[in-house]
Design a protein around this motif. Structure first.
Motif, PDB file in Angstrom:
ATOM      1  N   MET A  72       0.826  -1.196   0.000  1.00 34.81           N
ATOM      2  CA  MET A  72       0.000   0.000   0.000  1.00 34.81           C
ATOM      3  C   MET A  72       0.862   1.249   0.000  1.00 34.81           C
ATOM      4  O   MET A  72       2.003   1.237   0.479  1.00 34.81           O
ATOM      5  N   VAL A  73       0.323   2.313  -0.574  1.00 35.45           N
ATOM      6  CA  VAL A  73       0.953   3.629  -0.523  1.00 35.45           C
ATOM      7  C   VAL A  73       0.001   4.577   0.189  1.00 35.45           C
ATOM      8  O   VAL A  73      -1.195   4.626  -0.121  1.00 35.45           O
ATOM      9  N   PRO A  93      -3.916   0.730  -2.594  1.00 38.85           N
ATOM     10  CA  PRO A  93      -3.229  -0.571  -2.636  1.00 38.85           C
ATOM     11  C   PRO A  93      -2.350  -0.683  -3.874  1.00 38.85           C
ATOM     12  O   PRO A  93      -2.682  -0.175  -4.942  1.00 38.85           O
ATOM     13  N   ILE A  94      -1.216  -1.351  -3.726  1.00 40.97           N
ATOM     14  CA  ILE A  94      -0.295  -1.547  -4.846  1.00 40.97           C
ATOM     15  C   ILE A  94      -0.684  -2.831  -5.553  1.00 40.97           C
ATOM     16  O   ILE A  94      -0.783  -3.900  -4.941  1.00 40.97           O
ATOM     17  N   LEU A 154      -8.812   3.361  -8.189  1.00 40.57           N
ATOM     18  CA  LEU A 154      -7.606   2.626  -7.791  1.00 40.57           C
ATOM     19  C   LEU A 154      -7.889   1.671  -6.639  1.00 40.57           C
ATOM     20  O   LEU A 154      -6.965   1.095  -6.070  1.00 40.57           O
ATOM     21  N   GLU A 155      -9.196   1.533  -6.293  1.00 44.99           N
ATOM     22  CA  GLU A 155      -9.635   0.647  -5.197  1.00 44.99           C
ATOM     23  C   GLU A 155      -9.044   1.101  -3.867  1.00 44.99           C
ATOM     24  O   GLU A 155      -8.742   0.284  -2.984  1.00 44.99           O
ATOM     25  N   GLY A 156      -8.874   2.407  -3.716  1.00 40.11           N
ATOM     26  CA  GLY A 156      -8.330   2.961  -2.484  1.00 40.11           C
ATOM     27  C   GLY A 156      -9.391   3.663  -1.652  1.00 40.11           C
ATOM     28  O   GLY A 156     -10.594   3.546  -1.906  1.00 40.11           O
TER      29      GLY A 156
END
Length: 380
Positions: A314-315, A374-375, A353-355
């Motif tokens: 994750m970022v 999430p990455i 981005l599903e964040g």
């Protein structure tokens, strides 16, 4: 619920009945099209044959006229019978040529008419097939779960709204670029043209010191224009993202932001810095860009901090400013109503981005925007 089922049942029966009627019309049209096409093929073949005969008759008629002219001029070599035979041959060819030319014209008209009719019938068949296909879709919807139909309709509506929002975002970006070019680069280039004309006149008057000063100033303006072009290009697509990665690009961006706005900026990188998928890097850069733009437009802040934390899966991006703050609930409601495209666009980008994005703010206490993304290798 029973009344809804009855309505759906009646609607389904009406659609099925109409579908079979249209199917019969479509089959009849197909049969007519096949018949017309066969006749068109026959007429086209006959037209081609007739054209060949006309070409041959024209050549024969031309030769017979030449022959008639030859025998009519020389009475010593040719008798009256020779002249009569030549005349009858020329007349015969002329009559045949006239008949076949008329036949050719009629066949061409018939061919053109059949082609138009085939084209019209093709359109009817195509429309009928389209209606049948649409009715099949309607039948599938009506025979399926009503909740599924509702979800499909909502999904289509959401896709349309998202498309409209994307178009609005593109138009806003075009307006911003146009303003930057008009207010900055275009004005500077117009001034460069004016100053170059002044220098040209001074040169003609041999005022060399003044010309030198003008050229020095002109060179400075051209350098400024070049820098402005580079900033516009950077905002459109930072090439450093592809070459150096996210962190160096953001470091340059916030430095340029501070130089331009005089708002104190700070960048903190936590965790082990790593390259992200290309799509994710540009998305994060745009999110930071939009956040800083909101700070400049709405917060009246004197300082802003960007903190990026790299984790394994994750970022985390955090933007904090010391501005005037705002009522989060009220602003979120306005964004949902479509009155705050910047905030709404950021949230939609994070969701794509599903964040997750969280906003903490209060009047007079600054603002903190947190985004967890999430990455995923699929983001590339």
């Amino acid at each position: 619920m029973d009344s809804i089922d009855n309505i759906l049942k009646n609607a389904l029966e009406a659609v099925e009945s109409s579908k079979y009627q249209i199917f019969e019309i479509c089959e009849t049209a197909r049969g007519e099209r096949n018949s017309l096409y066969s006749e068109l093929q026959r007429v086209m073949e006959e037209t081609t044959e007739t054209i060949d005969i006309v070409d041959k008759l024209e050549l024969d008629y031309k030769r017979s006229r030449i022959r008639l002219t030859e025998v009519s001029r020389d009475f010593r070599r040719f008798s009256e019978d020779d002249i009569r035979i030549a005349y009858e041959a020329a007349t015969g060819f002329q009559m045949q040529l006239t008949l076949f030319r008329e036949k050719e014209e009629n066949l061409k008209q018939r061919r053109d008419d059949l082609q138009k009719r085939v084209k019209n019938v093709d359109k009817q068949v195509e429309r009928a097939e389209t209606v049948v296909s649409q009715m099949n879709v309607v039948t599938e919807y009506l025979t399926g779960d009503l909740n599924q139909v509702t979800r499909i309709l909502e999904s289509a509506k959401n896709r349309q709204l998202l498309g409209l929002k994307i178009v609005l975002a593109q138009e806003e970006e075009r307006k911003r670029i146009a303003r930057e070019i008009h207010d900055g680069l275009a004005q500077t280039m117009a001034n460069v043209v004016l100053r170059s004309e002044i220098a040209e006149r001074m040169l003609g008057m041999q005022q060399y010191p003044a010309v030198k000063e003008e050229l020095i100033d002109l060179k400075g303006q051209v350098r400024g224009s070049l820098e402005e072009v580079r900033k516009i290009i950077f905002n459109l697509r930072p090439m450093a993202l592809d070459d150096l990665g996210l962190t160096p690009t953001l470091r340059k961006y916030i430095q340029d932001f501070e130089d331009k706005t005089k708002v104190h900026t700070k960048l903190d990188i936590l965790g082990r810095e790593t390259r992200l998928p290309s799509g994710m890097e540009i998305a994060i850069f745009r999110l930071v860009q939009e956040s800083f733009s909101n700070v400049l437009k709405h917060s009246s802040a004197t300082s802003v901090t960007l903190e990026i934390t790299f984790q394994k899966q994750m970022v985390k991006i955090m933007i904090m400013d010391n501005g005037i703050g705002f009522d989060v609930d009220y602003t979120e409601a306005r964004a949902s109503a479509g009155n705050h495209f910047g905030l709404m666009g950021m949230r939609e980008r994070v969701e794509l981005l599903e964040g997750r994005m969280d906003i903490e703010s209060a009047k007079g206490e600054g603002t903190r925007v947190s985004m967890l993304i999430p990455i995923s290798s699929e983001t590339q």
